[in-house]
Design a protein around this motif. Structure first.
Motif, short mmCIF file in Angstrom:
data_model
loop_
_atom_site.label_atom_id
_atom_site.label_comp_id
_atom_site.label_asym_id
_atom_site.label_seq_id
_atom_site.Cartn_x
_atom_site.Cartn_y
_atom_site.Cartn_z
N VAL A 130 0.81 -1.16 -0.08
CA VAL A 130 -0.06 -0.03 -0.08
C VAL A 130 0.82 1.31 -0.02
O VAL A 130 2.03 1.32 0.47
CB VAL A 130 -1.06 -0.06 1.06
N GLY A 131 0.44 2.42 -0.37
CA GLY A 131 1.01 3.74 -0.69
C GLY A 131 1.12 4.51 0.82
O GLY A 131 2.01 5.24 0.81
N THR A 132 0.31 4.07 1.58
CA THR A 132 0.37 5.03 2.71
C THR A 132 0.46 3.85 4.11
O THR A 132 -0.43 3.98 4.69
CB THR A 132 -1.06 5.80 2.97
N THR A 133 1.72 3.33 4.29
CA THR A 133 1.64 2.29 5.28
C THR A 133 1.58 3.06 6.71
O THR A 133 2.17 4.21 6.79
CB THR A 133 2.82 1.42 5.42
N VAL A 134 0.87 2.66 7.66
CA VAL A 134 0.95 2.96 9.12
C VAL A 134 1.33 1.88 9.93
O VAL A 134 0.41 1.08 10.08
CB VAL A 134 -0.41 3.91 9.27
N PRO A 135 2.20 1.93 10.92
CA PRO A 135 2.35 0.94 11.81
C PRO A 135 1.30 0.83 12.55
O PRO A 135 0.73 1.69 13.03
CB PRO A 135 3.76 1.19 12.22
N GLY A 136 1.30 -0.36 13.40
CA GLY A 136 0.33 -0.65 14.41
C GLY A 136 -0.94 -0.95 14.13
O GLY A 136 -2.01 -0.66 14.95
N GLY A 137 -1.30 -1.36 12.94
CA GLY A 137 -2.59 -2.10 12.53
C GLY A 137 -2.91 -3.45 12.82
O GLY A 137 -2.33 -4.08 13.66
N PRO A 138 -4.16 -3.97 12.74
CA PRO A 138 -4.54 -5.13 12.93
C PRO A 138 -3.67 -6.05 12.24
O PRO A 138 -3.23 -6.00 11.11
CB PRO A 138 -5.78 -5.27 12.54
N ASN A 139 -3.59 -7.33 13.28
CA ASN A 139 -2.57 -8.50 12.69
C ASN A 139 -3.64 -9.42 12.16
O ASN A 139 -4.79 -9.08 11.63
CB ASN A 139 -1.85 -8.98 13.96
N TYR A 140 -2.90 -10.26 11.57
CA TYR A 140 -3.87 -11.44 10.54
C TYR A 140 -4.94 -11.88 11.57
O TYR A 140 -6.08 -11.80 10.88
CB TYR A 140 -2.85 -12.41 10.31
N ARG A 141 -5.05 -12.35 12.72
CA ARG A 141 -5.90 -12.92 13.39
C ARG A 141 -7.02 -12.01 13.37
O ARG A 141 -8.31 -12.21 13.45
CB ARG A 141 -5.37 -13.51 14.74
N GLU A 142 -6.57 -10.67 13.76
CA GLU A 142 -7.70 -9.65 14.18
C GLU A 142 -8.36 -9.14 12.95
O GLU A 142 -9.56 -8.99 13.12
CB GLU A 142 -7.06 -8.22 14.67
N ALA A 143 -7.63 -9.15 11.84
CA ALA A 143 -8.40 -9.05 10.60
C ALA A 143 -9.41 -10.01 10.17
O ALA A 143 -10.52 -9.80 9.66
CB ALA A 143 -7.28 -8.92 9.67
N GLN A 144 -8.95 -10.99 10.39
CA GLN A 144 -9.97 -12.39 10.18
C GLN A 144 -10.91 -12.38 11.14
O GLN A 144 -12.14 -12.56 10.56
CB GLN A 144 -9.25 -13.74 10.38
N LEU A 145 -11.11 -12.04 12.26
CA LEU A 145 -12.07 -11.89 13.32
C LEU A 145 -13.14 -10.92 12.66
O LEU A 145 -14.18 -10.99 13.04
CB LEU A 145 -11.62 -11.57 14.60
N VAL A 146 -12.62 -9.56 12.26
CA VAL A 146 -13.30 -8.49 11.59
C VAL A 146 -14.10 -9.21 10.58
O VAL A 146 -15.62 -8.90 10.54
CB VAL A 146 -12.50 -7.48 11.49
N MET A 147 -13.48 -9.77 9.87
CA MET A 147 -14.38 -10.11 8.51
C MET A 147 -15.33 -11.39 8.76
O MET A 147 -16.42 -11.64 8.48
CB MET A 147 -13.28 -10.99 7.56
N GLU A 148 -14.98 -12.20 9.87
CA GLU A 148 -15.72 -13.18 10.23
C GLU A 148 -17.14 -12.72 10.87
O GLU A 148 -18.07 -13.19 10.68
CB GLU A 148 -14.99 -14.28 11.03
N MET A 149 -16.80 -11.69 11.69
CA MET A 149 -17.90 -11.20 12.59
C MET A 149 -18.94 -10.42 11.49
O MET A 149 -20.04 -10.36 11.76
CB MET A 149 -17.46 -10.18 13.50
N ILE A 150 -18.36 -9.81 10.30
CA ILE A 150 -19.12 -9.41 9.50
C ILE A 150 -19.78 -10.32 8.68
O ILE A 150 -21.05 -10.24 8.55
CB ILE A 150 -18.36 -8.48 8.52
#
Length: 307
Positions: free
Chosen positions: A243-263
């Motif tokens: 991505v062009g605008t990286t910002v450290p400290g974002g969701p990790n893989y497992r957190e991102a999966q949880l977001v998608m699964e809950m949606i």
């Protein structure tokens, strides 16, 4: 729990006209190469790839009166709006492959119009490192990919705030922003003033991703049209460098999966943007492959059968 999904239409919008780096226009092809259509077909989804929209080239000019490439941004968003609205009216779920995040303006303007036409309640989940609530007065860059939420809420040039001839497209109350960790100084005041519902990374660290998502999804019911606007820079750059605008400290893989699964568990997602993937900055298309993996979770992939 197996769930049936409406037929899906993939719409490519290959432009980086709203961005500060070249390369996001290659995002739709990278997602196709990573197998987005095949992954959804394997989940039993009827998928039609509509190909790419064809809009103006990126002139790479400096900002004029606080906006960079405004004419081109308007044209691209109009194309996206018309394409997304056509799919929704046809009973299909549009997946818009960007391109930069200025395109969320056209996509969500279309979804908001469709909700008005059908009497649905709109809920927008904005998965992003950035609030994208800049205006020409406070923007440090003039890049419109930092402004779509403000424009959707009526702050911005009339060509964007009234993209479909009406405006503004939404009230701030329909948006939930998840994963935010980079907000410009002037933008912070606007976010507070307009009461944007922001689940930033500090809040997520404090209460956990599950509780943050429960709060963001509260009130979603059978009359809700849930739109997910997924900026790939939502993810931590350690797992998503492309991505062009990286910002450290974002969701990790497992957190991102949880977001998608809950949606997915809500069963209410009815439209999706995937934006800001920049394969020029990626490593072996890993970010695109991760994005496809997460989209599979949005369509019900989970480790075990759940009910």
């Amino acid at each position: 729990m197996s769930r049936s999904y409406p037929p899906v239409s993939i719409i490519g919008a290959p432009t980086d006209v709203g961005a500060g780096h070249r390369g996001a226009r290659l995002g739709p092809e990278a997602l196709r190469i990573a197998g987005i259509a095949e992954a959804l077909v394997a989940r039993g989804v009827d998928v039609l790839d509509r190909g790419n929209l064809d809009g103006p080239r990126n002139p790479w000019q400096p900002p004029v009166e606080g906006y960079r490439h405004l004419d081109e941004v308007v044209q691209w968003n109009r194309l996206v709006m018309e394409a997304v609205l056509a799919e929704l009216r046809d009973g299909r779920m549009p997946i818009m492959l960007g391109g930069d995040h200025c395109l969320g303006l056209g996509s969500i303007t279309a979804v908001a119009r469709h909700c008005r036409e059908t009497g649905k309640e709109l809920r927008v989940l904005w998965l992003d490192a950035h609030a994208d609530f800049n205006t020409s007065q406070v923007t440090p860059s003039g890049n419109v990919h930092g402004m779509p939420v403000a424009c959707l809420c009526g702050l911005g040039p009339r060509e964007l705030t009234h993209l479909d001839g009406e405006g503004p497209a939404i009230q701030p109350s329909v948006i939930r922003q998840i994963g935010i960790r980079s907000v410009d100084e002037g933008e912070k005041r606007l976010v507070k003033q307009h009461g944007l519902d922001v689940y930033d990374m500090r809040y997520i660290d404090e209460v956990g991703m599950r509780r943050a998502m429960e709060e963001a999804l509260e009130g979603v019911d059978e009359n809700t049209h849930l739109h997910v606007s997924f900026d790939v820079d939502f993810l931590d750059p350690s797992i998503a460098p492309g991505v062009g605008t990286t910002v450290p400290g974002g969701p990790n893989y497992r957190e991102a999966q949880l977001v998608m699964e809950m949606i997915a568990d809500t069963g209410r997602m009815a439209s999706l943007d995937i934006v800001e993937l920049n394969p020029v900055l990626d490593s072996h298309n890993t970010t695109a492959e991760l994005a496809v993996d997460l989209v599979e979770s949005l369509f019900g992939k989970s480790t075990l059968m759940r009910d």
